[in-house]
Design an enzyme around this catalytic site. Structure first.
Site, PDB file in Angstrom:
ATOM      1  N   SER A   1     -89.384 -28.923  23.185  1.00  0.00           N
ATOM      2  CA  SER A   1     -89.872 -28.815  24.563  1.00  0.00           C
ATOM      3  C   SER A   1     -90.217 -30.218  25.072  1.00  0.00           C
ATOM      4  O   SER A   1     -90.409 -30.401  26.280  1.00  0.00           O
ATOM      5  CB  SER A   1     -91.095 -27.899  24.643  1.00  0.00           C
ATOM      6  OG  SER A   1     -92.074 -28.306  23.701  1.00  0.00           O
TER       7      SER A   1
ATOM      8  N   ASP B   1     -89.397 -30.177  15.154  1.00  0.00           N
ATOM      9  CA  ASP B   1     -88.342 -29.261  15.610  1.00  0.00           C
ATOM     10  C   ASP B   1     -86.961 -29.868  15.366  1.00  0.00           C
ATOM     11  O   ASP B   1     -86.737 -31.047  15.689  1.00  0.00           O
ATOM     12  CB  ASP B   1     -88.507 -29.065  17.123  1.00  0.00           C
ATOM     13  CG  ASP B   1     -88.399 -27.608  17.536  1.00  0.00           C
ATOM     14  OD1 ASP B   1     -88.037 -26.757  16.698  1.00  0.00           O
ATOM     15  OD2 ASP B   1     -88.686 -27.330  18.713  1.00  0.00           O
TER      16      ASP B   1
ATOM     17  N   LYS C   1     -88.933 -26.811  12.108  1.00  0.00           N
ATOM     18  CA  LYS C   1     -88.691 -25.535  12.775  1.00  0.00           C
ATOM     19  C   LYS C   1     -87.249 -25.502  13.251  1.00  0.00           C
ATOM     20  O   LYS C   1     -86.696 -26.526  13.661  1.00  0.00           O
ATOM     21  CB  LYS C   1     -89.641 -25.353  13.963  1.00  0.00           C
ATOM     22  CG  LYS C   1     -89.401 -24.030  14.726  1.00  0.00           C
ATOM     23  CD  LYS C   1     -90.482 -23.746  15.742  1.00  0.00           C
ATOM     24  CE  LYS C   1     -90.274 -24.402  17.083  1.00  0.00           C
ATOM     25  NZ  LYS C   1     -88.986 -24.089  17.751  1.00  0.00           N
TER      26      LYS C   1
ATOM     27  N   GLU D   1     -91.022 -15.726  20.550  1.00  0.00           N
ATOM     28  CA  GLU D   1     -91.153 -16.192  21.934  1.00  0.00           C
ATOM     29  C   GLU D   1     -90.674 -15.130  22.907  1.00  0.00           C
ATOM     30  O   GLU D   1     -89.555 -14.605  22.778  1.00  0.00           O
ATOM     31  CB  GLU D   1     -90.359 -17.505  22.131  1.00  0.00           C
ATOM     32  CG  GLU D   1     -90.484 -18.015  23.568  1.00  0.00           C
ATOM     33  CD  GLU D   1     -90.104 -19.473  23.767  1.00  0.00           C
ATOM     34  OE1 GLU D   1     -89.799 -20.166  22.767  1.00  0.00           O
ATOM     35  OE2 GLU D   1     -90.116 -19.915  24.933  1.00  0.00           O
TER      36      GLU D   1
HETATM   37  O1  KIV Z   1     -90.198 -26.579  21.511  1.00  0.00           O
HETATM   38  C1  KIV Z   1     -91.265 -25.938  21.590  1.00  0.00           C
HETATM   39  O2  KIV Z   1     -92.281 -26.401  22.102  1.00  0.00           O
HETATM   40  C2  KIV Z   1     -91.263 -24.593  21.044  1.00  0.00           C
HETATM   41  C3  KIV Z   1     -92.490 -23.760  21.276  1.00  0.00           C
HETATM   42  C4  KIV Z   1     -92.494 -23.233  22.652  1.00  0.00           C
HETATM   43  C5  KIV Z   1     -92.638 -22.687  20.254  1.00  0.00           C
HETATM   44  O3  KIV Z   1     -90.332 -24.180  20.441  1.00  0.00           O
END
Ligand code: KIV
Length: 291
Positions: free
Chosen positions: A72, A110, A140, A208
């Site tokens: 994000s 991420d 993640k 989500e």
């Molecule tokens: O990228 C992000 O911030 C996310 C969250 C919304 C879980 O994947």
């Protein structure tokens, strides 16, 4: 030096194991074992995104136990319209900054779009960069059944994985930003996805934008914690994007966001006050000058 009690530090025992995930200053970082223990205790916990060292240090001092360097960052930090353009180089740089700014929180990096979809080996190569170069404690990735082989290899290789199912923003071009899991067939698919990531070895799963009742059912069914965003109150943990939560994101924010401050207003007011002082000649004054 003053000794802090276990309650003050949020730790107990000689090993410094976390007593509760939220609160206090620990003597070491939160680990995925602490996260598993919290599920056993039935303890709910908060997670926030972070993209830079200074903001992350504020959340760390506030006792936030898990921070996600989410892709994000694409929309909330780097000025892209979606998460799709975010690169692994960018995620590595942002994750390293968040790790440097924190000492207690578990930092989850991420994997961006295109860095793991080719298969398990690509996922391992990408995750290894986040672990070695940025120092994250976990990664993640998005996808349920479709990502289980990637999760398996990462976990076998010693990299803890947080999965992400329901709305998966990296697939925005295919699925849009719509509630997922509505209707019997979609609900069954979401349950299959949740079980697939648990069986593959994920230590937690983000849900989500899924109906609250379904998220609660997934939470009861799994032995790993669920982390909800737009998934109602029945999950083990809750995550919000920090710029939404603190009112820095401009324009419309999703219905599931609770805004705890209006930073946009505060920052804009401060910037205007500074500009007016400069234009009007009232800043700097004697106390701001050196001689
Ligand atoms: O990228 C992000 O911030 C996310 C969250 C919304 C879980 O994947």
């Amino acid at each position: 030096m003053t000794q802090l009690s276990a309650a003050q530090t949020g730790t107990s025992g000689p090993s410094g194991s976390a007593k509760t995930l939220y609160g206090g200053k620990g003597t070491r970082r939160i680990t995925v074992r602490d996260i598993a223990a919290a599920k056993e205790r039935g303890e709910k916990w908060p997670m926030l995104t972070a993209y830079d060292a200074m903001t992350a240090s504020v959340f760390d001092e506030a006792g936030i136990p898990v921070m996600l360097v989410g892709d994000s960052a694409g929309n909330c930090h780097l000025g892209y319209e979606t998460t799709v353009p975010v690169t692994l180089d960018e995620m590595t740089m942002l994750s390293a900054a968040v790790v440097r700014g924190t000492s207690r929180a578990l930092i989850v990096g991420d994997l961006p779009f295109g860095s793991y979809q080719e298969g398990p080996v690509q996922a391992l190569r990408s995750a290894t960069r986040l672990v070695k170069e940025a120092g994250v404690g976990a990664v993640k990735l998005e996808g349920g059944e479709r990502s289980h082989r990637q999760i398996e290899l990462l976990v076998e290789s010693g990299i803890p994985v947080m999965a992400h199912i329901g709305l998966t923003p990296q697939s925005v071009n295919a699925m849009g930003y719509r509630v997922q899991g509505r209707g019997e067939e979609a609900a069954q698919q979401l349950l299959r996805d949740a079980k697939a990531v648990q069986d593959a070895g994920a230590f937690a799963v983000v849900l989500e934008l899924v109906p609250a009742e379904l998220a609660a059912e997934v939470t009861r069914t799994l032995h790993i914690p669920t982390v909800g965003i737009g998934a109602g109150p029945g999950t083990d943990a809750q995550v919000l994007v920090w710029t939404d939560m603190l009112g820095l994101t401009g324009g419309r924010v999703p219905k599931f966001v609770k805004q705890y401050a209006d930073l946009r207003e505060v920052m804009s007011g401060a910037a205007k006050a500074f500009a007016e002082d400069v234009v009007g000649g009232t800043f700097p004054q004697e106390e701001h000058s050196v001689h």
